[in-house]
Design a protein around this motif. Sequence first.
Motif, PDB file in Angstrom:
ATOM      1  N   ALA A   1     -92.570 -25.630  47.125  1.00 48.10           N
ATOM      2  CA  ALA A   1     -91.127 -25.491  47.344  1.00 48.10           C
ATOM      3  C   ALA A   1     -90.608 -24.189  46.753  1.00 48.10           C
ATOM      4  O   ALA A   1     -89.777 -23.500  47.359  1.00 48.10           O
ATOM      5  CB  ALA A   1     -90.390 -26.685  46.742  1.00 48.10           C
ATOM      6  N   GLY A   2     -91.083 -23.827  45.563  1.00 49.43           N
ATOM      7  CA  GLY A   2     -90.635 -22.594  44.937  1.00 49.43           C
ATOM      8  C   GLY A   2     -91.047 -21.366  45.725  1.00 49.43           C
ATOM      9  O   GLY A   2     -90.264 -20.415  45.879  1.00 49.43           O
ATOM     10  N   ALA A   3     -92.265 -21.352  46.242  1.00 52.13           N
ATOM     11  CA  ALA A   3     -92.729 -20.217  47.043  1.00 52.13           C
ATOM     12  C   ALA A   3     -91.875 -20.047  48.299  1.00 52.13           C
ATOM     13  O   ALA A   3     -91.522 -18.918  48.678  1.00 52.13           O
ATOM     14  CB  ALA A   3     -94.197 -20.412  47.417  1.00 52.13           C
ATOM     15  N   MET A   4     -91.530 -21.150  48.931  1.00 59.00           N
ATOM     16  CA  MET A   4     -90.696 -21.071  50.133  1.00 59.00           C
ATOM     17  C   MET A   4     -89.297 -20.559  49.801  1.00 59.00           C
ATOM     18  O   MET A   4     -88.735 -19.735  50.527  1.00 59.00           O
ATOM     19  CB  MET A   4     -90.619 -22.446  50.799  1.00 59.00           C
ATOM     20  CG  MET A   4     -91.947 -22.949  51.319  1.00 59.00           C
ATOM     21  SD  MET A   4     -91.799 -24.523  52.192  1.00 59.00           S
ATOM     22  CE  MET A   4     -90.929 -24.002  53.673  1.00 59.00           C
ATOM     23  N   MET A   5     -88.729 -21.033  48.695  1.00 55.52           N
ATOM     24  CA  MET A   5     -87.386 -20.604  48.322  1.00 55.52           C
ATOM     25  C   MET A   5     -87.344 -19.104  48.034  1.00 55.52           C
ATOM     26  O   MET A   5     -86.429 -18.391  48.472  1.00 55.52           O
ATOM     27  CB  MET A   5     -86.911 -21.378  47.101  1.00 55.52           C
ATOM     28  CG  MET A   5     -86.441 -22.784  47.388  1.00 55.52           C
ATOM     29  SD  MET A   5     -85.029 -22.814  48.522  1.00 55.52           S
ATOM     30  CE  MET A   5     -83.866 -21.777  47.657  1.00 55.52           C
ATOM     31  N   GLN A   6     -88.321 -18.600  47.302  1.00 57.47           N
ATOM     32  CA  GLN A   6     -88.325 -17.177  46.959  1.00 57.47           C
ATOM     33  C   GLN A   6     -88.501 -16.305  48.190  1.00 57.47           C
ATOM     34  O   GLN A   6     -87.894 -15.238  48.304  1.00 57.47           O
ATOM     35  CB  GLN A   6     -89.420 -16.907  45.937  1.00 57.47           C
ATOM     36  CG  GLN A   6     -89.122 -17.492  44.558  1.00 57.47           C
ATOM     37  CD  GLN A   6     -90.278 -17.343  43.586  1.00 57.47           C
ATOM     38  OE1 GLN A   6     -91.247 -16.649  43.867  1.00 57.47           O
ATOM     39  NE2 GLN A   6     -90.188 -18.019  42.456  1.00 57.47           N
ATOM     40  N   SER A   7     -89.314 -16.740  49.118  1.00 57.84           N
ATOM     41  CA  SER A   7     -89.543 -15.952  50.323  1.00 57.84           C
ATOM     42  C   SER A   7     -88.320 -15.946  51.231  1.00 57.84           C
ATOM     43  O   SER A   7     -87.920 -14.897  51.745  1.00 57.84           O
ATOM     44  CB  SER A   7     -90.755 -16.501  51.081  1.00 57.84           C
ATOM     45  OG  SER A   7     -91.929 -16.397  50.305  1.00 57.84           O
ATOM     46  N   LEU A   8     -87.727 -17.094  51.424  1.00 55.96           N
ATOM     47  CA  LEU A   8     -86.592 -17.182  52.337  1.00 55.96           C
ATOM     48  C   LEU A   8     -85.367 -16.470  51.806  1.00 55.96           C
ATOM     49  O   LEU A   8     -84.635 -15.820  52.554  1.00 55.96           O
ATOM     50  CB  LEU A   8     -86.267 -18.653  52.617  1.00 55.96           C
ATOM     51  CG  LEU A   8     -87.259 -19.404  53.509  1.00 55.96           C
ATOM     52  CD1 LEU A   8     -86.907 -20.874  53.563  1.00 55.96           C
ATOM     53  CD2 LEU A   8     -87.284 -18.806  54.909  1.00 55.96           C
ATOM     54  N   THR A   9     -85.116 -16.590  50.509  1.00 54.33           N
ATOM     55  CA  THR A   9     -83.930 -15.952  49.929  1.00 54.33           C
ATOM     56  C   THR A   9     -84.205 -14.516  49.507  1.00 54.33           C
ATOM     57  O   THR A   9     -83.275 -13.794  49.149  1.00 54.33           O
ATOM     58  CB  THR A   9     -83.439 -16.741  48.702  1.00 54.33           C
ATOM     59  OG1 THR A   9     -84.465 -16.754  47.705  1.00 54.33           O
ATOM     60  CG2 THR A   9     -83.082 -18.168  49.081  1.00 54.33           C
ATOM     61  N   ARG A  10     -85.486 -14.117  49.550  1.00 49.63           N
ATOM     62  CA  ARG A  10     -85.910 -12.787  49.077  1.00 49.63           C
ATOM     63  C   ARG A  10     -85.368 -12.533  47.677  1.00 49.63           C
ATOM     64  O   ARG A  10     -84.904 -11.440  47.342  1.00 49.63           O
ATOM     65  CB  ARG A  10     -85.450 -11.709  50.069  1.00 49.63           C
ATOM     66  CG  ARG A  10     -86.064 -11.887  51.445  1.00 49.63           C
ATOM     67  CD  ARG A  10     -85.778 -10.712  52.355  1.00 49.63           C
ATOM     68  NE  ARG A  10     -84.373 -10.577  52.694  1.00 49.63           N
ATOM     69  CZ  ARG A  10     -83.763 -11.303  53.613  1.00 49.63           C
ATOM     70  NH1 ARG A  10     -84.440 -12.229  54.287  1.00 49.63           N
ATOM     71  NH2 ARG A  10     -82.493 -11.123  53.889  1.00 49.63           N
ATOM     72  N   ASN A  11     -85.453 -13.573  46.865  1.00 49.26           N
ATOM     73  CA  ASN A  11     -84.935 -13.543  45.498  1.00 49.26           C
ATOM     74  C   ASN A  11     -86.060 -13.949  44.544  1.00 49.26           C
ATOM     75  O   ASN A  11     -86.518 -15.087  44.584  1.00 49.26           O
ATOM     76  CB  ASN A  11     -83.752 -14.507  45.373  1.00 49.26           C
ATOM     77  CG  ASN A  11     -83.149 -14.530  43.976  1.00 49.26           C
ATOM     78  OD1 ASN A  11     -83.648 -13.884  43.055  1.00 49.26           O
ATOM     79  ND2 ASN A  11     -82.073 -15.264  43.815  1.00 49.26           N
ATOM     80  N   PRO A  12     -86.545 -13.046  43.689  1.00 46.52           N
ATOM     81  CA  PRO A  12     -87.666 -13.379  42.804  1.00 46.52           C
ATOM     82  C   PRO A  12     -87.335 -14.414  41.743  1.00 46.52           C
ATOM     83  O   PRO A  12     -88.236 -14.945  41.102  1.00 46.52           O
ATOM     84  CB  PRO A  12     -88.022 -12.032  42.164  1.00 46.52           C
ATOM     85  CG  PRO A  12     -86.759 -11.239  42.231  1.00 46.52           C
ATOM     86  CD  PRO A  12     -86.095 -11.655  43.514  1.00 46.52           C
ATOM     87  N   LEU A  13     -86.053 -14.702  41.550  1.00 43.44           N
ATOM     88  CA  LEU A  13     -85.646 -15.698  40.560  1.00 43.44           C
ATOM     89  C   LEU A  13     -85.298 -17.037  41.198  1.00 43.44           C
ATOM     90  O   LEU A  13     -84.829 -17.945  40.521  1.00 43.44           O
ATOM     91  CB  LEU A  13     -84.446 -15.197  39.750  1.00 43.44           C
ATOM     92  CG  LEU A  13     -84.692 -13.941  38.913  1.00 43.44           C
ATOM     93  CD1 LEU A  13     -83.424 -13.529  38.181  1.00 43.44           C
ATOM     94  CD2 LEU A  13     -85.822 -14.164  37.923  1.00 43.44           C
ATOM     95  N   ALA A  14     -85.528 -17.153  42.484  1.00 43.43           N
ATOM     96  CA  ALA A  14     -85.197 -18.405  43.171  1.00 43.43           C
ATOM     97  C   ALA A  14     -86.190 -19.492  42.795  1.00 43.43           C
ATOM     98  O   ALA A  14     -87.372 -19.233  42.561  1.00 43.43           O
ATOM     99  CB  ALA A  14     -85.198 -18.192  44.684  1.00 43.43           C
ATOM    100  N   GLU A  15     -85.708 -20.708  42.732  1.00 49.80           N
ATOM    101  CA  GLU A  15     -86.546 -21.890  42.501  1.00 49.80           C
ATOM    102  C   GLU A  15     -85.875 -23.070  43.190  1.00 49.80           C
ATOM    103  O   GLU A  15     -84.735 -22.954  43.644  1.00 49.80           O
ATOM    104  CB  GLU A  15     -86.754 -22.114  40.999  1.00 49.80           C
ATOM    105  CG  GLU A  15     -85.502 -22.099  40.154  1.00 49.80           C
ATOM    106  CD  GLU A  15     -84.909 -23.472  39.992  1.00 49.80           C
ATOM    107  OE1 GLU A  15     -85.644 -24.449  40.168  1.00 49.80           O
ATOM    108  OE2 GLU A  15     -83.713 -23.570  39.718  1.00 49.80           O
TER     109      GLU A  15
END
Length: 345
Positions: free
Chosen positions: A87-101
């Motif tokens: 889930a974390g990998a998908m969130m960071q890729s979609l939002t292009r945000n390295p701090l996304a989780e």
Amino acid sequence: MTITLPAAAGPTRRRHRRLVGLVVLVLITLCVAALSITVGSRDIPAGVVWDALTAFDATDSRHLLVRDLRVPRALNALVVGVALGVAGAMMQSLTRNPLAEPGLLGINAGAAAAIAVGISFLGITGVSGYLVLGLVGAALASVAVFLLGGVRNGTNPVRLVLSGAALTAVLSALTTVVLLNSNEEVFDRYRNWMVGSLAGRGTDVLVAVGLLAAVGVGLALAQSRALDAVALGEDTGRALGADPGRTWALAGVVVVILAGAATAAAGPIVFLGLAAPHLARLLVGVDHRWLLPYSGAIAAALIVLADALGRLVAPPGEVPVGIMVAIIGGPFFIILVRRRKLVQL
């Protein structure tokens, strides 16, 4: 004599190395999980663990401890770790945000609010009840974030992140109000869930979370190529043949399934979904066909290790896994950031 290798030899070797690396990582994770079964307030020799699994004796308290508590707990840790990592990998890729989780979509806040209300007003005390409440709360919060973020008008990561932050603040305030107006027993029950723990998670929780995680991971892997395209930007993704709107919608459902199930089962363990994808990118880059399984395996290894160490540092009690994950992973992640070794999204 000079030997010229075919052009495909390089990619083939790279795939082979990645596959071998993934197998090794999975085997290490399983070994750590097996060792975690032997430690706790009552240490159990590996031979007794093997006997409990192969020649179960219902009159032996150690066999009962292994079969009914230790093994389901280890398996729950593995499933929760895989779900949060993917889930974390998908969130960071979609939002292009390295701090996304995963909590970025209001999943943690939604689950927490639902469980607080359920404990306070419905008198729910069992882990199975928390699982249902957490899933419902996470799903409703995520839907609200997508609607507030105006996903119907386009997939704007910034707008989605801001909507998630705003809804999280509102739900956190609601949870605080509920708890402040509840008795001490309600607060204690909520606190035990909120710190992130795998204690008492049995086969009933394992079956529910395992099924949801299997569905979520399967859907995530099926979207690997679309995620590769959309992660480059909406216009670039469309030029490569991907449908950004469809990919965003399906990815949002997958994140809710994975992170919602994991959070409902073990509480808000926030660090895994942030750190594991970064570690995976250091090993395999940004190709989602490899990034997703590596992220899941790394997160599973981290949470199993943290859960085992949490039972060793303060016997006969234990430190909840949510706290141990932060203690173990936080300093290591800070070192990576300071050395600027994180792969750019």
